[in-house]
Scaffold this motif. Structure first.
Motif, PDB file in Angstrom:
ATOM      1  N   THR A 226      44.027  33.795  45.715  1.00  0.00           N
ATOM      2  CA  THR A 226      42.733  34.491  45.464  1.00  0.00           C
ATOM      3  C   THR A 226      43.266  35.935  45.751  1.00  0.00           C
ATOM      4  O   THR A 226      44.066  36.503  46.687  1.00  0.00           O
ATOM      5  CB  THR A 226      41.813  34.443  46.893  1.00  0.00           C
ATOM      6  OG1 THR A 226      41.346  32.940  46.966  1.00  0.00           O
ATOM      7  CG2 THR A 226      40.762  35.303  46.831  1.00  0.00           C
ATOM      8  N   ALA A 227      42.888  36.776  44.798  1.00  0.00           N
ATOM      9  CA  ALA A 227      43.484  38.116  44.418  1.00  0.00           C
ATOM     10  C   ALA A 227      42.154  39.078  44.638  1.00  0.00           C
ATOM     11  O   ALA A 227      41.256  38.694  44.131  1.00  0.00           O
ATOM     12  CB  ALA A 227      44.008  38.578  42.999  1.00  0.00           C
ATOM     13  N   LYS A 228      42.446  40.108  45.247  1.00  0.00           N
ATOM     14  CA  LYS A 228      41.381  41.257  45.325  1.00  0.00           C
ATOM     15  C   LYS A 228      41.561  42.506  44.597  1.00  0.00           C
ATOM     16  O   LYS A 228      42.648  42.936  44.231  1.00  0.00           O
ATOM     17  CB  LYS A 228      41.234  41.825  46.804  1.00  0.00           C
ATOM     18  CG  LYS A 228      40.831  40.552  47.859  1.00  0.00           C
ATOM     19  CD  LYS A 228      40.661  41.424  49.121  1.00  0.00           C
ATOM     20  CE  LYS A 228      39.948  40.335  50.144  1.00  0.00           C
ATOM     21  NZ  LYS A 228      39.745  40.975  51.460  1.00  0.00           N
ATOM     22  N   VAL A 229      40.440  42.852  43.689  1.00  0.00           N
ATOM     23  CA  VAL A 229      40.262  43.920  42.770  1.00  0.00           C
ATOM     24  C   VAL A 229      40.560  45.264  43.509  1.00  0.00           C
ATOM     25  O   VAL A 229      39.763  45.541  44.612  1.00  0.00           O
ATOM     26  CB  VAL A 229      39.181  43.845  42.267  1.00  0.00           C
ATOM     27  CG1 VAL A 229      38.994  45.226  41.286  1.00  0.00           C
ATOM     28  CG2 VAL A 229      38.739  42.728  41.141  1.00  0.00           C
ATOM     29  N   THR A 230      41.284  45.920  43.311  1.00  0.00           N
ATOM     30  CA  THR A 230      41.678  47.506  43.967  1.00  0.00           C
ATOM     31  C   THR A 230      41.497  48.438  42.463  1.00  0.00           C
ATOM     32  O   THR A 230      42.637  48.355  41.760  1.00  0.00           O
ATOM     33  CB  THR A 230      42.758  47.531  44.553  1.00  0.00           C
ATOM     34  OG1 THR A 230      42.821  46.694  45.567  1.00  0.00           O
ATOM     35  CG2 THR A 230      43.044  49.020  45.106  1.00  0.00           C
ATOM     36  N   LYS A 231      40.685  49.324  42.560  1.00  0.00           N
ATOM     37  CA  LYS A 231      40.531  50.243  41.347  1.00  0.00           C
ATOM     38  C   LYS A 231      40.584  49.766  40.067  1.00  0.00           C
ATOM     39  O   LYS A 231      41.162  50.079  39.231  1.00  0.00           O
ATOM     40  CB  LYS A 231      41.841  51.336  41.625  1.00  0.00           C
ATOM     41  CG  LYS A 231      41.857  52.328  42.670  1.00  0.00           C
ATOM     42  CD  LYS A 231      42.848  53.232  42.723  1.00  0.00           C
ATOM     43  CE  LYS A 231      42.687  54.219  44.083  1.00  0.00           C
ATOM     44  NZ  LYS A 231      43.786  55.099  44.030  1.00  0.00           N
TER      45      LYS A 231
ATOM     46  N   GLU B   7      42.211  40.227  31.128  1.00  0.00           N
ATOM     47  CA  GLU B   7      41.004  41.103  31.172  1.00  0.00           C
ATOM     48  C   GLU B   7      39.802  40.102  31.666  1.00  0.00           C
ATOM     49  O   GLU B   7      39.376  39.529  30.678  1.00  0.00           O
ATOM     50  CB  GLU B   7      40.866  41.910  29.937  1.00  0.00           C
ATOM     51  CG  GLU B   7      39.732  43.058  30.063  1.00  0.00           C
ATOM     52  CD  GLU B   7      39.575  43.863  28.714  1.00  0.00           C
ATOM     53  OE1 GLU B   7      38.283  43.530  28.046  1.00  0.00           O
ATOM     54  OE2 GLU B   7      40.287  44.479  28.236  1.00  0.00           O
ATOM     55  N   VAL B   8      39.252  40.181  32.786  1.00  0.00           N
ATOM     56  CA  VAL B   8      38.153  39.752  32.982  1.00  0.00           C
ATOM     57  C   VAL B   8      36.943  40.115  32.880  1.00  0.00           C
ATOM     58  O   VAL B   8      36.680  41.439  33.573  1.00  0.00           O
ATOM     59  CB  VAL B   8      38.186  39.128  34.432  1.00  0.00           C
ATOM     60  CG1 VAL B   8      36.863  38.286  34.959  1.00  0.00           C
ATOM     61  CG2 VAL B   8      39.582  38.177  34.847  1.00  0.00           C
TER      62      VAL B   8
ATOM     63  N   LYS C 213      34.232  46.571  35.363  1.00  0.00           N
ATOM     64  CA  LYS C 213      32.898  47.020  36.066  1.00  0.00           C
ATOM     65  C   LYS C 213      32.843  46.421  37.480  1.00  0.00           C
ATOM     66  O   LYS C 213      31.925  45.724  37.999  1.00  0.00           O
ATOM     67  CB  LYS C 213      31.613  46.729  35.297  1.00  0.00           C
ATOM     68  CG  LYS C 213      31.573  47.432  34.235  1.00  0.00           C
ATOM     69  CD  LYS C 213      30.286  46.964  33.336  1.00  0.00           C
ATOM     70  CE  LYS C 213      30.226  47.499  31.839  1.00  0.00           C
ATOM     71  NZ  LYS C 213      28.944  46.940  31.209  1.00  0.00           N
ATOM     72  N   MET C 214      34.075  46.080  37.962  1.00  0.00           N
ATOM     73  CA  MET C 214      34.270  45.342  39.458  1.00  0.00           C
ATOM     74  C   MET C 214      34.573  46.374  40.250  1.00  0.00           C
ATOM     75  O   MET C 214      35.388  47.161  40.258  1.00  0.00           O
ATOM     76  CB  MET C 214      35.392  44.209  39.308  1.00  0.00           C
ATOM     77  CG  MET C 214      34.982  43.143  38.466  1.00  0.00           C
ATOM     78  SD  MET C 214      36.334  41.665  38.741  1.00  0.00           S
ATOM     79  CE  MET C 214      35.919  40.919  37.280  1.00  0.00           C
ATOM     80  N   LYS C 215      33.662  46.077  41.610  1.00  0.00           N
ATOM     81  CA  LYS C 215      33.734  46.835  42.682  1.00  0.00           C
ATOM     82  C   LYS C 215      35.189  46.558  43.412  1.00  0.00           C
ATOM     83  O   LYS C 215      35.747  45.374  43.382  1.00  0.00           O
ATOM     84  CB  LYS C 215      32.809  46.575  43.737  1.00  0.00           C
ATOM     85  CG  LYS C 215      31.488  47.280  43.037  1.00  0.00           C
ATOM     86  CD  LYS C 215      30.249  46.772  43.930  1.00  0.00           C
ATOM     87  CE  LYS C 215      29.100  47.379  43.539  1.00  0.00           C
ATOM     88  NZ  LYS C 215      27.636  46.908  44.542  1.00  0.00           N
TER      89      LYS C 215
END
Length: 381
Positions: free
Chosen positions: A54-59, A97-98, A30-32
């Motif tokens: 630091t990693a960014k969530v994509t899809k 899985e966060v 459920k992360m944007k």
């Protein structure tokens, strides 16, 4: 043809030699898009973990890559949230899985040590939830006993919770015995030392049964040294206090909860107990009812206590003092184990205490429970 074969051989050789590489393939429930995921690793004896990526969530997905020499404890968290999920950083493809709404519902897999860790973590959380459920069910009784300083009621409640604590400690011991190659087993032994579940001698024996490769890691070597140091007879030095009666306790000054400065040497008493603790320290808090009763029984006979908190947050420190009714002198620099007083006294774990006579000489160290009460009776009755 020979060049093609040679090229393939080189590629395979380079791939096989790069056994330090790791890839964290994560999913964020459920992360944007753009949500930042923080990866940190822990180092032996370090108070706080160090951020490494630091990693960014994509899809709904994120990736973190790097190299690691050997397995180490690491944490993943969502930027802006305090809770962190532990895992083992090691070479290989790690799947995480966060769950940002409930971080401890997160899951990790993909490598040997993370599969082992998840096995341990899931069962540990199950038992911890039973303990928390008991505490919530009996919260009113616990609060009433604390307010009334009713040691009988507190001991009764602790006795009722003892089977759950025993279930947890038995599980931890069994895991270490059956999973001798797992990095998690080493972390469990560290926890047992910190929480004083086992003596240094018992832990040394348990450590010796772990896999030889695991014992070669930096964390295992540091822990081995810690145990050896704990087993050495204390020797008096000018830099650090010991249990020798001739050793003068170093003076110190720090702020009280109301912002005033208080020094050790300004205190008067036939016996002075310097008690290192923290609001986040479970074993310290479990000692609180006994300490409260000890102070009540001996303060009029000459006992003075000064608590040195290794907290970081002033609010948590003050709340613990009020909740546990710690009605004696308290000071803190709010620097955890970097507290200059802890450094001066070479305190590396808590609870730790030093018993001083009226000349501010150290006459005993690390007495707890019945041993501390017996010594106090001997000195003040």
């Amino acid at each position: 043809m020979k060049n093609i074969v040679f090229g393939v051989a080189i590629a395979l050789l380079l791939t096989s030699c790069n056994n330090k590489a790791y890839t964290i393939n994560g999913t964020g429930k459920k992360m944007k898009d753009g949500t930042e995921i923080i990866i940190e690793k822990s180092l032996p004896k370090a108070t706080n973990p160090t951020a490494i990526d630091t990693a960014k969530v994509t899809k709904g997905n994120f990736v973190s890559e790097g190299e690691i020499d050997e397995p180490t404890l690491a944490f993943v968290s969502v930027k802006g949230k305090q809770a962190k999920f532990p895992f083992i950083l090691e070479h290989g493809d790690i799947q995480i899985e966060v769950d940002q709404d409930s971080i401890f519902k997160s899951k990790v897999s993909g490598t040997f040590n993370n599969d082992e860790f998840q096995l341990y973590f899931s069962e540990n959380v199950r038992i911890q939830r039973k303990i928390m459920a008991f505490q919530q069910q009996h919260m009113a009784e616990i609060m009433m006993a604390q307010q009334n300083r009713d040691m009988g009621a507190m001991m009764k409640l602790m006795g009722q919770m003892e089977p759950l604590q025993k279930e947890l400690s038995t599980f931890m011991e069994k895991f270490v015995k059956e999973h001798t190659k797992a990095f998690t087993s080493l972390l469990i032994l560290e926890n047992m030392l910190m929480s004083q579940q086992k003596t240094a001698k018992e832990l040394q024996k348990m450590l010796s049964h772990l896999d030889a490769d695991l014992l070669k890691t930096k964390r295992a070597e540091a822990f081995t040294k810690t145990l050896k140091d704990a087993l050495k007879p204390q020797q008096p030095t000018s830099a650090a206090p010991t249990s020798e009666a001739s050793q003068k306790a170093p003076d110190f000054t720090a702020k009280t909860p109301d912002g005033k400065e208080l020094s050790l040497y300004s205190l008067q008493g036939k016996v002075i107990l310097v008690d290192f603790w923290a609001s986040w320290c479970g074993p310290c808090r479990r000692e609180s009812p006994e300490m409260v009763q000890l102070y009540k029984d001996f303060k009029d006979k000459g006992l003075t206590i000064i608590g040195v908190s290794l907290d970081k947050e002033a609010a948590a420190w003050k709340k613990a003092i009020a909740s546990d009714h710690l009605d004696w002198n308290q000071v803190s620099n709010l620097k955890e184990f970097q507290d200059p007083i802890a450094v001066l006294y070479k305190v590396e774990q808590i609870p730790t205490n030093f018993l001083l006579n009226d000349k501010k000489e150290i006459i005993a160290k690390d007495l707890h429970g019945a041993d501390l009460r017996k010594k106090m009776a001997e000195l003040l009755n």
